[in-house]
Design a protein around this motif. Structure first.
Motif, PDB file in Angstrom:
ATOM      1  N   PHE A 101      75.695  89.695  19.198  1.00  0.00           N
ATOM      2  CA  PHE A 101      74.955  90.190  20.445  1.00  0.00           C
ATOM      3  C   PHE A 101      74.912  91.573  20.839  1.00  0.00           C
ATOM      4  N   LYS A 103      72.809  94.051  21.095  1.00  0.00           N
ATOM      5  CA  LYS A 103      72.079  94.873  21.977  1.00  0.00           C
ATOM      6  C   LYS A 103      72.303  94.345  23.316  1.00  0.00           C
ATOM      7  N   THR A 104      72.327  92.857  23.364  1.00  0.00           N
ATOM      8  CA  THR A 104      72.733  92.192  24.746  1.00  0.00           C
ATOM      9  C   THR A 104      74.060  92.873  25.239  1.00  0.00           C
ATOM     10  N   LEU A 123      68.855  92.206  32.392  1.00  0.00           N
ATOM     11  CA  LEU A 123      68.694  91.251  31.191  1.00  0.00           C
ATOM     12  C   LEU A 123      67.299  90.735  30.736  1.00  0.00           C
ATOM     13  N   GLU A 129      63.551  92.478  23.639  1.00  0.00           N
ATOM     14  CA  GLU A 129      64.490  93.270  22.945  1.00  0.00           C
ATOM     15  C   GLU A 129      65.689  92.400  22.404  1.00  0.00           C
ATOM     16  N   ILE A 130      66.238  91.552  23.026  1.00  0.00           N
ATOM     17  CA  ILE A 130      67.572  90.998  22.703  1.00  0.00           C
ATOM     18  C   ILE A 130      67.129  89.432  22.241  1.00  0.00           C
ATOM     19  N   LYS A 131      66.213  88.757  22.353  1.00  0.00           N
ATOM     20  CA  LYS A 131      66.100  87.284  22.414  1.00  0.00           C
ATOM     21  C   LYS A 131      66.317  86.750  20.732  1.00  0.00           C
ATOM     22  N   GLU A 133      69.026  87.489  19.443  1.00  0.00           N
ATOM     23  CA  GLU A 133      70.425  87.574  19.184  1.00  0.00           C
ATOM     24  C   GLU A 133      70.984  86.086  20.004  1.00  0.00           C
ATOM     25  N   GLY A 319      69.741 100.379  20.088  1.00  0.00           N
ATOM     26  CA  GLY A 319      69.435  99.955  21.298  1.00  0.00           C
ATOM     27  C   GLY A 319      68.873 100.683  22.298  1.00  0.00           C
ATOM     28  N   ALA A 322      66.178  98.626  24.236  1.00  0.00           N
ATOM     29  CA  ALA A 322      66.963  97.638  25.247  1.00  0.00           C
ATOM     30  C   ALA A 322      67.559  98.404  26.311  1.00  0.00           C
TER      31      ALA A 322
END
Length: 329
Positions: A101, A103-104, A123, A129-131, A133, A319, A322
């Motif tokens: 994860f 960028k999360t 979030l 941007e994070i999906k 992951e 990132g 993100a």
């Protein structure tokens, strides 16, 4: 040739009518919860999702929580259990498998999200941007804890230098870098091991949210709390097995979509904040704790200490977009 008596004809007709009139078979989704049923997750996510799904489907789709690790005790393995279908739904922390994860995990960095901005909004605003992951699953809720504080045993923290040489529990590698930047020695472990580690002196403290004081009873073994610095937050997810979701009817998918996302995430985060606020208030009135409200200058000292770590991490994972999305920029 068989001849039916009137009674038999009536019975056969009744049976056929019963089959035709039978309602759709209700389905129950299994939600894996590695914490006890009194934990904040239960009312704010599991029970809410059950109530909302049941209402949306006339009771045809419900959620049942399996608490205390009944479907598997290890907090670190929760995501895998959902992917493998051991559970239909589960919750956990990206920090336990932080390499997945990248960028999360930006949301957990100090000063990444302003203290007055809800983490769940940040979030979901950065979801595009994070999906990637979250492979093999459908994200149902994404939220953060209340802002992290210092929870210590027998050590008062007012500046980074106060952490020199102290053993501080962290949830993942990102938090470990932050702890090191402040002079502490990071010790990575799941939250359900922190109580014993604090009690026995294996660690001196933990950087995490105040909700853990009641959710994991850390108030029984800690006695000093420092508040006010933007030390980041913990990130949480609830995910559903992707193949399970894909196999469901359009009506069931629509119901799940309707109870997922921003609203459920808000429910979770507000519950975390409420638990944290109550825990801090209890710590203040207990009489056997030190509660430190850091001054602006003291807060600036922590911000300076960790700035290079924050900037370096964002650059390392690519990132920037993100982070900007999380901040609403």
């Amino acid at each position: 040739m068989f001849h039916f008596t009137p009674v038999k004809r009536f019975a056969a007709a009744l049976a056929a009518t019963t089959v035709l009139a039978a309602p759709a078979i209700a389905e129950e989704l299994k939600f894996a919860n590695f914490t006890p049923p009194f934990h904040t997750i239960n009312a704010s996510v599991i029970e809410k999702m059950n109530a909302d799904l049941s209402a949306a489907t006339g009771g045809e789709l419900t959620v049942r929580g399996y608490h205390g690790g009944e479907l598997g005790a290890g907090p670190v393995e929760q995501y895998v259990r959902v992917v493998q279908g051991v559970a239909d739904l589960g919750w956990g922390l990206p920090g336990y498998t932080s390499s997945q994860f990248g960028k999360t995990m930006i949301a957990e960095l100090p000063n990444a999200i302003p203290l007055d901005k809800p983490g769940y909004e940040a979030l979901w605003e950065a979801f595009d941007e994070i999906k990637g992951e979250f492979p093999g699953t459908k994200p149902i809720a994404l939220w953060t804890s209340e802002p992290n504080i210092f929870i210590m045993k027998d050590h008062d923290i007012r500046k980074p230098e106060d952490l020199a040489g102290l053993k501080i529990r962290v949830a993942g590698s990102t938090a470990a870098q932050v702890a090191e930047a402040m002079g502490a020695t990071p010790v990575q472990m799941p939250i359900n091991q922190v109580y014993n580690a604090l009690q026995t002196g294996l660690i001196d403290g933990v950087i995490t949210g105040a909700s853990t004081l009641s959710d994991f009873k850390l108030d029984e073994v800690a006695n000093s709390y420092s508040l006010g610095a933007n030390l980041g937050r913990l990130v949480f997810y609830t995910v559903m097995t992707g193949t399970k979701y894909d196999s469901m009817s359009d009506e069931m998918k629509s119901a799940i979509d309707g109870v997922s996302g921003m609203e459920l995430s808000k429910s979770a985060e507000m519950a975390w904040n409420a638990t944290a606020d109550a825990a801090i208030e209890a710590a203040r009135v207990a009489g056997d704790n030190t509660v430190i409200d850091l001054s602006a200058d003291e807060i600036a000292g922590f911000e300076t200490a960790v700035a290079d770590v924050v900037n370096g991490y964002v650059a390392e994972v690519g990132g920037e977009a993100a982070l900007a999305a999380m901040r609403g920029e």
